[in-house]
Design a protein around this motif. Structure first.
Motif, PDB file in Angstrom:
ATOM      1  N   LEU A  58      12.394   5.493   4.955  1.00  0.00           N
ATOM      2  CA  LEU A  58      11.745   4.402   3.547  1.00  0.00           C
ATOM      3  C   LEU A  58      11.091   5.962   2.776  1.00  0.00           C
ATOM      4  CD1 LEU A  58       9.563   1.147   4.515  1.00  0.00           C
ATOM      5  CD2 LEU A  58      11.034   1.766   2.909  1.00  0.00           C
ATOM      6  N   LEU A  59      10.649   6.960   3.566  1.00  0.00           N
ATOM      7  CA  LEU A  59       9.218   8.287   2.914  1.00  0.00           C
ATOM      8  C   LEU A  59      10.754   8.907   1.459  1.00  0.00           C
ATOM      9  CD1 LEU A  59       8.206   9.534   5.956  1.00  0.00           C
ATOM     10  CD2 LEU A  59       7.333   8.983   4.137  1.00  0.00           C
ATOM     11  N   LEU A  60      12.101   8.687   2.360  1.00  0.00           N
ATOM     12  CA  LEU A  60      13.107   9.188   1.144  1.00  0.00           C
ATOM     13  C   LEU A  60      13.540   8.381   0.209  1.00  0.00           C
ATOM     14  CD1 LEU A  60      15.191  11.786   1.292  1.00  0.00           C
ATOM     15  CD2 LEU A  60      16.622   9.188   2.200  1.00  0.00           C
ATOM     16  N   THR A  61      13.355   7.004   0.602  1.00  0.00           N
ATOM     17  CA  THR A  61      13.189   6.271  -0.849  1.00  0.00           C
ATOM     18  C   THR A  61      12.101   6.040  -1.444  1.00  0.00           C
ATOM     19  OG1 THR A  61      14.681   4.909   0.707  1.00  0.00           O
ATOM     20  CG2 THR A  61      13.405   3.521  -1.456  1.00  0.00           C
ATOM     21  N   ARG A  62      11.266   5.804  -1.089  1.00  0.00           N
ATOM     22  CA  ARG A  62       9.860   6.143  -1.762  1.00  0.00           C
ATOM     23  C   ARG A  62       9.873   7.752  -3.259  1.00  0.00           C
ATOM     24  NH1 ARG A  62       3.671   6.549   0.260  1.00  0.00           N
ATOM     25  NH2 ARG A  62       4.395   8.986   0.582  1.00  0.00           N
ATOM     26  N   ARG A  63      10.686   8.432  -2.129  1.00  0.00           N
ATOM     27  CA  ARG A  63      10.577   9.872  -3.688  1.00  0.00           C
ATOM     28  C   ARG A  63      11.669   9.336  -4.398  1.00  0.00           C
ATOM     29  NH1 ARG A  63      11.062  15.970  -1.211  1.00  0.00           N
ATOM     30  NH2 ARG A  63      11.547  16.760  -4.002  1.00  0.00           N
ATOM     31  N   MET A  64      13.165   9.238  -3.865  1.00  0.00           N
ATOM     32  CA  MET A  64      13.931   8.823  -4.664  1.00  0.00           C
ATOM     33  C   MET A  64      13.854   8.579  -5.226  1.00  0.00           C
ATOM     34  SD  MET A  64      16.357  11.750  -3.612  1.00  0.00           S
ATOM     35  CE  MET A  64      14.805  12.236  -3.596  1.00  0.00           C
TER      36      MET A  64
ATOM     37  N   VAL B  61      10.379   1.624  -9.926  1.00  0.00           N
ATOM     38  CA  VAL B  61       9.430   0.677  -9.266  1.00  0.00           C
ATOM     39  C   VAL B  61       9.985   0.227  -8.499  1.00  0.00           C
ATOM     40  CG1 VAL B  61       7.284  -0.803  -9.541  1.00  0.00           C
ATOM     41  CG2 VAL B  61       8.595   0.978 -11.892  1.00  0.00           C
ATOM     42  N   LEU B  62       8.961   0.860  -6.625  1.00  0.00           N
ATOM     43  CA  LEU B  62       9.050   0.306  -5.327  1.00  0.00           C
ATOM     44  C   LEU B  62       8.292  -1.320  -5.396  1.00  0.00           C
ATOM     45  CD1 LEU B  62       9.834   2.231  -2.549  1.00  0.00           C
ATOM     46  CD2 LEU B  62      11.016   0.442  -2.942  1.00  0.00           C
ATOM     47  N   SER B  63       8.695  -2.371  -4.518  1.00  0.00           N
ATOM     48  CA  SER B  63       7.396  -3.140  -4.270  1.00  0.00           C
ATOM     49  C   SER B  63       7.904  -4.296  -3.345  1.00  0.00           C
ATOM     50  CB  SER B  63       7.348  -4.134  -6.150  1.00  0.00           C
ATOM     51  OG  SER B  63       8.612  -5.147  -6.230  1.00  0.00           O
TER      52      SER B  63
ATOM     53  N   ASP C 131       0.848  -1.615  -0.190  1.00  0.00           N
ATOM     54  CA  ASP C 131      -0.122  -0.211   0.036  1.00  0.00           C
ATOM     55  C   ASP C 131       1.101   1.692   0.221  1.00  0.00           C
ATOM     56  OD1 ASP C 131      -2.491  -1.620   0.232  1.00  0.00           O
ATOM     57  OD2 ASP C 131      -2.861  -1.161   2.377  1.00  0.00           O
ATOM     58  N   PHE C 132       1.960   1.115   0.943  1.00  0.00           N
ATOM     59  CA  PHE C 132       2.800   1.971   1.188  1.00  0.00           C
ATOM     60  C   PHE C 132       3.563   2.366  -0.031  1.00  0.00           C
ATOM     61  CE2 PHE C 132       6.971   4.502   1.920  1.00  0.00           C
ATOM     62  CZ  PHE C 132       6.491   4.957   2.947  1.00  0.00           C
ATOM     63  N   PHE C 133       4.064   1.542  -1.252  1.00  0.00           N
ATOM     64  CA  PHE C 133       4.934   2.056  -2.054  1.00  0.00           C
ATOM     65  C   PHE C 133       3.777   2.276  -3.239  1.00  0.00           C
ATOM     66  CE2 PHE C 133       8.250  -1.348  -0.989  1.00  0.00           C
ATOM     67  CZ  PHE C 133       9.104  -0.598  -0.216  1.00  0.00           C
TER      68      PHE C 133
END
Length: 272
Positions: free
Chosen positions: A231-237, A244-246, A211-213
């Motif tokens: 993880l917030l930083l990771t998602r943005r970067m 694509v994050l999964s 859900d977050f990704f």
């Protein structure tokens, strides 16, 4: 004028971050100093007291490291500058990130395994899982198989913060594994989290990450699962890189499933 305002805003954010980090470090350094004094106040410190002091020192070191990570994360999240794209070797960057964060893993009692790569022969697969027979076979362990278009200034911190997140989630005695594979149109990074002590939590962890990704709201109006600043930083970067994050699973035994965080980095920047 707008440019000057943006510069001033960035400078103000940077000053606030530095001051906040300084204030947090000051308190922790004071606690460390008192622990040092107490440790030398007794000729023979009782075993329970010694364990408590060791725990204080270990906790302070971890908190100081966390402040450093958060300081970098907030600064990167506030950075709106245009990416500087270049051809970068993801294999080398991941290996360096592991080396940089191995002391943090050791301090926490977590095994950070050496980087592994996919050296199996055969036709490469595209990142959507489909066979790609017209694409030449990846050159095994050759570093050229892991080059991508990326912003090195942001990519290196992305990798470090993602490792830190997995290290901090792992229990003492746990292990984190990192795997890099060369695929037809992307390079795939998989970081396998240490299995939770309660295996039933793997399914909820997998759902929360998915859900977050995917930036999907929680089901049934529930509050979204809180995620770390890393993880917030990771998602943005990751999104900035067009990657694509999964969330995936590692292991076929339903009682021994580990959660993997996977990032598929496109080999070439998709320009508008």
């Amino acid at each position: 004028m707008a440019s000057a305002e943006a510069v001033r805003s960035v400078q103000e954010v940077s000053a606030l971050i530095e001051q906040s980090a300084h204030d947090l470090r000051s308190s922790l350094n004071a606690i460390q100093s008192w622990a040092y004094v107490l440790d030398r106040a007794f000729d023979n410190t009782p075993a329970p007291a010694q364990r408590a002091l060791d725990g204080i020192r270990s906790g302070m070191q971890q908190q100081l490291a966390l402040i450093e990570e958060m300081e970098e994360a907030v600064r990167l999240l506030a950075d709106e500058s245009t990416p500087s794209w270049q051809n970068v070797d993801l294999l080398a960057l991941v290996a360096q990130a592991i080396a940089d964060r191995r002391p943090a893993a050791d301090a926490r009692g977590v095994l950070l395994n050496a980087l592994t790569t996919d050296s199996t022969a055969g036709s490469p697969r595209s990142c959507d899982g489909l066979q790609s027979p017209d694409v030449p076979e990846p050159p095994g362990l050759s570093a050229s198989a892991y080059w991508i278009d990326g912003d090195a200034v942001r990519l290196a911190p992305l990798l470090r913060h993602l490792l830190v997140h997995c290290i901090w989630r792992a229990p003492a005695g746990g292990a984190v594994r990192v795997h890099l594979s060369s695929e037809a149109d992307c390079v795939k990074l998989r970081i396998t989290e240490s299995p939770p002590l309660d295996q039933q939590r793997s399914a909820s962890r997998l759902a929360a990450l998915t859900d977050f990704f995917g930036r999907r709201p929680a089901q049934g109006g529930a509050m979204p699962s809180r995620q770390s600043s890393a993880l917030l930083l990771t998602r943005r970067m990751v999104e900035m890189h067009g990657a694509v994050l999964s969330a995936e699973t590692d292991g076929c035994d339903s009682d021994k499933i580990s959660v993997c965080i996977a990032v598929r980095f496109p080999r070439h920047l998709r320009r508008a």
